[in-house]
Design a protein around this motif. Structure first.
Motif, PDB file in Angstrom:
ATOM      1  N   VAL A 222      60.136  66.920  15.347  1.00 42.36           N
ATOM      2  CA  VAL A 222      60.198  67.118  14.785  1.00 42.36           C
ATOM      3  C   VAL A 222      58.329  66.845  13.966  1.00 42.36           C
ATOM      4  O   VAL A 222      58.078  66.304  15.001  1.00 42.36           O
ATOM      5  CB  VAL A 222      61.124  66.228  13.707  1.00 42.36           C
TER       6      VAL A 222
ATOM      7  N   SER B   6      58.681  65.140   8.136  1.00 36.09           N
ATOM      8  CA  SER B   6      59.533  65.837   8.676  1.00 36.09           C
ATOM      9  C   SER B   6      60.320  64.447   7.424  1.00 36.09           C
ATOM     10  O   SER B   6      59.923  63.049   7.467  1.00 36.09           O
ATOM     11  CB  SER B   6      60.173  65.646   9.302  1.00 36.09           C
TER      12      SER B   6
ATOM     13  N   GLU C 163      65.971  65.660   7.769  1.00 36.54           N
ATOM     14  CA  GLU C 163      65.716  66.154   9.018  1.00 36.54           C
ATOM     15  C   GLU C 163      65.267  65.932  10.105  1.00 36.54           C
ATOM     16  O   GLU C 163      66.064  66.976  11.668  1.00 36.54           O
ATOM     17  CB  GLU C 163      64.021  67.426   8.672  1.00 36.54           C
TER      18      GLU C 163
ATOM     19  N   ARG D 245      68.493  66.678  13.267  1.00 39.44           N
ATOM     20  CA  ARG D 245      67.441  67.322  14.693  1.00 39.44           C
ATOM     21  C   ARG D 245      68.331  66.193  15.595  1.00 39.44           C
ATOM     22  O   ARG D 245      68.299  66.886  16.903  1.00 39.44           O
ATOM     23  CB  ARG D 245      66.506  67.087  14.532  1.00 39.44           C
TER      24      ARG D 245
END
Length: 160
Positions: free
Chosen positions: A17, A21, A25, A29
């Motif tokens: 990432v 972010s 998010e 991930r």
């Protein structure tokens, strides 16, 4: 499991990432990587699942504390838990307990009935008292109901 290469990687690089972010998010991930590289699912030994977990923990804590320092991977490997061993041991324990329960239930012995205190006094008879109770039961003719012996229906007998 190359610790030298991983020491140079930031938690952002490990999770894949960027630095801007959001928590949502990062979590998405992390869960995707967990599904792919968890030791119970994947046999891929090139990626260490513990690194992913530590990177996620660092990023979630760093967003709160504004601390994005490096990771001491030697410390992580010493203190982390081997999930395969725990999973295997829990399976053995579960199978063992199941086998013991099956053996116990099929042994033919009925488990002792636990009586409540008020039930114990009701069933604590001496042999003499038990014989007297049996004689009373034998003397009473319980083959016919009381309303039948009176020659009535149950409703008539109940109204009486």
């Amino acid at each position: 499991m190359n610790n030298n290469n991983n020491n140079n990687k930031s938690p952002f690089d490990i999770l894949g990432v960027n630095r801007f972010s959001t928590q949502k998010e990062i979590r998405r991930r992390y869960l995707d990587l967990c599904k792919k590289h968890h030791p119970d699912v994947s046999t891929n030994k090139t990626i260490d699942f513990r690194e992913i977990t530590v990177a996620y923990e660092l990023l979630t804590n760093s967003k709160k504390n504004n601390n994005t320092t490096g990771v001491n991977w030697e410390q992580v490997q010493k203190t982390s838990i081997n999930t395969r061993t725990w999973t295997r041991n829990s399976y053995f324990l579960g199978f063992g307990l199941t086998a013991i329960m099956i053996l116990y239930l099929t042994s033919g012995k009925a488990p002792p009935q636990a009586l409540l205190p008020h039930e114990r006094t009701r069933f604590d008879f001496t042999a003499k008292e038990e014989e007297e109770r049996q004689q009373k039961r034998d003397n009473n003719d319980t083959t016919t109901a009381p309303w039948q012996s009176a020659g009535m229906t149950f409703r008539e007998w109940r109204k009486k």
